[in-house]
Design a protein around this motif. Structure first.
Motif, PDB file in Angstrom:
ATOM      1  N   VAL A   1       0.846  -1.202   0.000  1.00  0.00           N
ATOM      2  CA  VAL A   1       0.000   0.000   0.000  1.00  0.00           C
ATOM      3  C   VAL A   1       0.880   1.251   0.000  1.00  0.00           C
ATOM      4  CG1 VAL A   1      -1.734   1.313   1.269  1.00  0.00           C
ATOM      5  CG2 VAL A   1      -1.909  -1.179   1.130  1.00  0.00           C
TER       6      VAL A   1
ATOM      7  N   HIS B   1      -7.049   3.598  -4.495  1.00  0.00           N
ATOM      8  CA  HIS B   1      -7.203   3.696  -3.044  1.00  0.00           C
ATOM      9  C   HIS B   1      -8.065   2.543  -2.544  1.00  0.00           C
ATOM     10  CE1 HIS B   1      -5.953   7.782  -4.046  1.00  0.00           C
ATOM     11  NE2 HIS B   1      -5.615   7.929  -2.777  1.00  0.00           N
ATOM     12  N   ASP B   2      -7.876   2.236  -1.247  1.00  0.00           N
ATOM     13  CA  ASP B   2      -8.688   1.185  -0.621  1.00  0.00           C
ATOM     14  C   ASP B   2     -10.077   1.732  -0.310  1.00  0.00           C
ATOM     15  OD1 ASP B   2      -8.714   2.100   2.440  1.00  0.00           O
ATOM     16  OD2 ASP B   2      -6.696   2.416   1.634  1.00  0.00           O
TER      17      ASP B   2
ATOM     18  N   VAL C   1     -10.551  -0.531  -5.239  1.00  0.00           N
ATOM     19  CA  VAL C   1      -9.423  -1.459  -5.154  1.00  0.00           C
ATOM     20  C   VAL C   1      -8.132  -0.678  -5.410  1.00  0.00           C
ATOM     21  CG1 VAL C   1      -9.617  -2.070  -7.595  1.00  0.00           C
ATOM     22  CG2 VAL C   1      -8.458  -3.635  -6.005  1.00  0.00           C
ATOM     23  N   ASN C   2      -7.084  -1.040  -4.691  1.00  0.00           N
ATOM     24  CA  ASN C   2      -5.789  -0.362  -4.816  1.00  0.00           C
ATOM     25  C   ASN C   2      -4.923  -1.123  -5.828  1.00  0.00           C
ATOM     26  OD1 ASN C   2      -3.285   0.865  -4.475  1.00  0.00           O
ATOM     27  ND2 ASN C   2      -3.540   1.113  -2.278  1.00  0.00           N
TER      28      ASN C   2
ATOM     29  N   PHE D   1      -7.576  -4.130  -0.645  1.00  0.00           N
ATOM     30  CA  PHE D   1      -8.837  -3.667  -0.060  1.00  0.00           C
ATOM     31  C   PHE D   1      -8.748  -3.087   1.352  1.00  0.00           C
ATOM     32  CE2 PHE D   1      -9.833  -6.941  -3.207  1.00  0.00           C
ATOM     33  CZ  PHE D   1     -10.725  -6.255  -4.017  1.00  0.00           C
TER      34      PHE D   1
ATOM     35  N   SER E   1      -6.771  -0.617   4.482  1.00  0.00           N
ATOM     36  CA  SER E   1      -5.966   0.594   4.625  1.00  0.00           C
ATOM     37  C   SER E   1      -4.624   0.279   5.258  1.00  0.00           C
ATOM     38  CB  SER E   1      -6.699   1.633   5.480  1.00  0.00           C
ATOM     39  OG  SER E   1      -6.725   1.222   6.836  1.00  0.00           O
TER      40      SER E   1
END
Length: 479
Positions: free
Chosen positions: A132, A156-157, A164-165, A376, A378
């Motif tokens: 991430v 981004h989550d 979806v990241n 998914f 953070s």
């Protein structure tokens, strides 16, 4: 089925000789191609990552302020104490499995299962967390260099307004390709990427020291007091996790008894020095209230009018974080492999590729899980989960070393922890104090993971364990 000599149900222990004997079987044998310098680069590669390039900004802004440098120092003291314990055990039992194997030898099978299950969780969470962070720097690089801003939905989550990241997933796919090529290729890639990462740290320190404003450290230094410093230490402790998993590569090291002490102690000492210096410079360059960003190293350079420096750091960190993902995912796959080899999980997990000599199936599972988590969840959720896993393992390994000093004092130890009855408790109490500083929701999620693991152990692992089925007795009879 006949149990191994001395077996006592869930508390049956693995003899070190059994662990080393199993490692020599042809179908499980890995390649010994790493020296001490390559191994120390793996320690630096696996350890230095999101904990210093991503988390210091968040931890300073939300918890510790400029006192984040003290948080890192506290984490370093605990980690060095624990690293000494890992080094002693690694010199006694130079096989794959890290803390999982050490707990099996010292405390018994049920503890080994808990630690192994915990470590798979920890290292996978670290790889996902770093992915991430990698995605954040990748987005920054695209915006700074090419003026491209990816849609929020795919960058981004869910917590941060996305679906979806994809950049995080891309980073893990690159790492999976490297890891499945073989340990030699992984070692070369890690050396290159770790060099880029160290360059990024030295660049920020060298340039940043001329842009420090003392008032940024004193307005105020510890805005949330001791509680904030301890919470910051618990969160940034993530920066020190990862080194422990490098002991899971012991079967791929040329001279583990000599190489492990040099690599572990040298690597962790360098990490602690880098972390304290980096956190001091970052909070000195920009006021701590502005540091709640996913790329603080690049951010502070851009804030003081050096945008080209931010772009350079983003490129260096992109390469460097790959090394962190690589080291931790390798560790997770080797522990999953060791548990399959011991019979606690199906033999399928212990399959070794016939030419590349890597645990292929275990790697597939780890990378699939890491991709799902990184895509998914953070970064703060992932970091907290990784921390509680790492601290639990640290506590049990330190206890295990102390237990072995009492139960098997005559066993040959290439390296011995000095003043074990002083340093051991420091590692244990420090780890427990940091665990206590984590949010309640983290305990709940971790407990759910452990319950799932215990269900698998009692329904499969206990019945198929090679220590419990007479596997080693049968081999002795064949001889």
């Amino acid at each position: 089925m006949v149990e191994s000599s001395g077996a006592k149900g869930v508390l049956r222990k693995k003899l070190p000789e059994h662990a080393m004997e199993l490692a020599q079987e042809e179908k499980y044998r890995l390649k010994r191609e790493l020296g001490w310098f390559e191994l120390m680069l793996f320690v630096l590669g696996a350890t230095i990552g999101a904990g210093i390039f991503v988390l210091p900004g968040v931890a300073a802004a939300k918890f510790a302020g400029p006192a984040i440098m003290i948080s890192y120092a506290l984490g370093g003291i605990v980690t060095i104490a624990v690293a000494l314990a890992y080094t002693e055990f690694a010199s006694m039992v130079p096989v794959a499995g890290s803390a999982y194997t050490y707990s099996y030898v010292a405390l018994g099978e049920i503890f080994a299962w808990i630690v192994g299950w915990d470590l798979i969780f920890e290292f996978t969470m670290i790889a996902s967390t770093v992915a991430v962070g990698w995605g954040g720097y990748f987005n920054s690089f695209l915006e700074t260099v090419f003026g491209i801003t990816l849609p929020q939905a795919i960058s981004h989550d869910i917590t941060h307004g996305g679906i979806v990241n994809l950049p995080a997933i891309l980073g893990l796919l690159i790492v999976a390709w490297i890891a499945l090529t073989g340990i030699r290729a992984s070692g070369i890639a890690n050396a290159l990427f770790t060099t880029a990462k160290v360059f990024a740290i030295l660049f920020v320190l060298t340039v940043g020291v001329f842009h420090i404003k003392l008032e940024n450290w004193t307005t105020p230094f510890a805005p949330y007091g001791l509680a904030g410093i301890m919470t910051g230490a618990a969160l940034t402790f993530f920066a020190y996790t990862g080194f422990d998993g490098i002991t899971s590569l012991l079967e791929e090291v040329k001279r583990p008894e000599r190489d492990i002490p040099i690599a572990l102690i040298g690597g962790i000492s360098l990490c602690a020095l880098f972390y304290v210096a980096m956190s001091a410079v970052i909070t000195g360059m920009v006021h701590w209230t502005k540091l709640d960003v996913p790329n603080p190293a690049a951010f502070v350079l851009m804030q003081v009018g050096i945008p080209w420096g931010g772009a350079l750091i983003s490129i260096s960190v992109l390469f460097g974080l790959i090394a962190t993902m690589l080291g931790n995912s390798l560790s997770a796959s080797r522990i999953l492999f060791a548990m399959g080899r011991d019979g606690l999980l199906p033999e399928w997990f212990a399959f070794v590729h016939p030419t590349r000599r890597v645990p292929r199936n275990a790697a597939y599972v780890i990378y699939t899980a890491a991709i799902i988590f990184a895509g998914f969840l953070s970064i703060s959720e992932l970091a907290e989960l990784a921390n509680i896993g790492g601290l639990t393992a640290f506590t049990l390994v330190t206890i295990s070393v102390m237990v072995m000093r009492y139960t098997d004092p005559e066993r040959k130890r290439i390296f011995k922890v000095p003043a074990i009855w002083v340093i051991g408790p420091i590692g244990i109490i420090g780890s427990l104090a940091l665990i206590a500083s984590l949010p309640v929701v983290t305990f709940i999620r971790f407990t759910v993971w452990l319950i799932i693991g215990l269900i698998i152990y009692f329904s499969y692992g206990y019945k198929h364990s090679k220590e419990g089925t007479g596997y080693y007795i049968g081999k002795e009879n064949q001889k």
